[in-house]
Design a protein around this motif. Sequence first.
Motif, PDB file in Angstrom:
ATOM      1  N   LEU A 185       0.862  -1.178   0.000  1.00 54.25           N
ATOM      2  CA  LEU A 185       0.000   0.000   0.000  1.00 54.25           C
ATOM      3  C   LEU A 185       0.901   1.232   0.000  1.00 54.25           C
ATOM      4  N   PRO A 186       1.414   1.616  -1.168  1.00 47.95           N
ATOM      5  CA  PRO A 186       2.291   2.789  -1.212  1.00 47.95           C
ATOM      6  C   PRO A 186       1.602   3.994  -0.574  1.00 47.95           C
ATOM      7  N   ARG A 187       2.334   4.717   0.241  1.00 46.29           N
ATOM      8  CA  ARG A 187       1.718   5.797   1.010  1.00 46.29           C
ATOM      9  C   ARG A 187       1.058   6.840   0.137  1.00 46.29           C
ATOM     10  N   ARG A 188       1.562   7.043  -1.063  1.00 44.51           N
ATOM     11  CA  ARG A 188       0.969   8.038  -1.966  1.00 44.51           C
ATOM     12  C   ARG A 188      -0.345   7.551  -2.585  1.00 44.51           C
ATOM     13  N   GLU A 189      -0.649   6.272  -2.410  1.00 50.22           N
ATOM     14  CA  GLU A 189      -1.878   5.702  -2.981  1.00 50.22           C
ATOM     15  C   GLU A 189      -2.946   5.419  -1.933  1.00 50.22           C
ATOM     16  N   ILE A 190      -2.730   5.860  -0.721  1.00 51.09           N
ATOM     17  CA  ILE A 190      -3.704   5.611   0.340  1.00 51.09           C
ATOM     18  C   ILE A 190      -4.952   6.441   0.068  1.00 51.09           C
ATOM     19  N   LEU A 206      -4.633  -1.323  11.221  1.00 48.04           N
ATOM     20  CA  LEU A 206      -3.686  -1.327  10.120  1.00 48.04           C
ATOM     21  C   LEU A 206      -2.307  -1.050  10.696  1.00 48.04           C
ATOM     22  N   VAL A 207      -1.357  -1.912  10.388  1.00 46.32           N
ATOM     23  CA  VAL A 207       0.023  -1.737  10.834  1.00 46.32           C
ATOM     24  C   VAL A 207       0.854  -1.461   9.593  1.00 46.32           C
ATOM     25  N   VAL A 208       1.598  -0.358   9.615  1.00 47.18           N
ATOM     26  CA  VAL A 208       2.367   0.051   8.454  1.00 47.18           C
ATOM     27  C   VAL A 208       3.849   0.119   8.786  1.00 47.18           C
ATOM     28  N   TYR A 209       4.666  -0.101   7.761  1.00 42.21           N
ATOM     29  CA  TYR A 209       6.108   0.040   7.930  1.00 42.21           C
ATOM     30  C   TYR A 209       6.722   0.521   6.633  1.00 42.21           C
ATOM     31  N   ALA A 264       0.751   6.532   8.243  1.00 47.00           N
ATOM     32  CA  ALA A 264      -0.094   6.467   9.439  1.00 47.00           C
ATOM     33  C   ALA A 264      -0.945   7.722   9.567  1.00 47.00           C
ATOM     34  N   LEU A 265      -0.366   8.863   9.276  1.00 44.83           N
ATOM     35  CA  LEU A 265      -1.130  10.110   9.313  1.00 44.83           C
ATOM     36  C   LEU A 265      -2.269  10.073   8.298  1.00 44.83           C
ATOM     37  N   ALA A 266      -1.983   9.628   7.086  1.00 48.95           N
ATOM     38  CA  ALA A 266      -3.025   9.548   6.055  1.00 48.95           C
ATOM     39  C   ALA A 266      -4.138   8.588   6.473  1.00 48.95           C
ATOM     40  N   LEU A 267      -3.773   7.456   7.050  1.00 42.99           N
ATOM     41  CA  LEU A 267      -4.773   6.476   7.492  1.00 42.99           C
ATOM     42  C   LEU A 267      -5.601   7.030   8.652  1.00 42.99           C
ATOM     43  N   ALA A 268      -4.947   7.701   9.587  1.00 44.07           N
ATOM     44  CA  ALA A 268      -5.676   8.300  10.710  1.00 44.07           C
ATOM     45  C   ALA A 268      -6.656   9.358  10.210  1.00 44.07           C
ATOM     46  N   ARG A 269      -6.232  10.116   9.208  1.00 45.39           N
ATOM     47  CA  ARG A 269      -7.135  11.134   8.640  1.00 45.39           C
ATOM     48  C   ARG A 269      -8.346  10.508   7.971  1.00 45.39           C
ATOM     49  N   LEU A 270      -8.225   9.239   7.569  1.00 41.86           N
ATOM     50  CA  LEU A 270      -9.360   8.509   6.995  1.00 41.86           C
ATOM     51  C   LEU A 270     -10.180   7.809   8.076  1.00 41.86           C
ATOM     52  N   GLY A 271      -9.806   8.035   9.327  1.00 39.58           N
ATOM     53  CA  GLY A 271     -10.548   7.450  10.442  1.00 39.58           C
ATOM     54  C   GLY A 271     -10.178   6.013  10.738  1.00 39.58           C
ATOM     55  N   ARG A 272      -9.053   5.544  10.240  1.00 39.80           N
ATOM     56  CA  ARG A 272      -8.637   4.156  10.436  1.00 39.80           C
ATOM     57  C   ARG A 272      -7.732   4.008  11.656  1.00 39.80           C
TER      58      ARG A 272
END
Length: 140
Positions: A66-71, A85-88, A101-109
Amino acid sequence: MPTEVTAVPAAPSDQAERHYAAKLAFETDCDDVHGALAAGTADFALFDVRGASAYARGHVPGAGHLPRREISAERLAAIPPTTLLVVYCAGPHCNGADKAALALARLGRPVKIMIGGVTGWRDEGFPLAGGTAQGTLVEV
């Protein structure tokens, strides 16, 4: 005369407890992820957020790409919204996992970072899987 270690006093225990409990709410480590994956008890979805060529060179076995630019919400639609969701990313020298992680949190995940990334994974002696960036999302 105090050393560099003791020149700043340690926080009181109650403050230290709050700090470390909060820190663990945001991150996990390679050993804990490996243990859950090896035991077949993973109750999270793991994602490598690096680019396609880095993922293809080697990634944590079982990690989706899941490339961060494609979240996006659309990209995550198949994953239940309550799934952790665990990311590295590459490692401590890389802030890609923080950005993801910031992008996912902004999506409420719900999200945690696997500290150490690929560097930490390899430092622990765990193997990487090769593959292609075609294996996108992981089912949980």
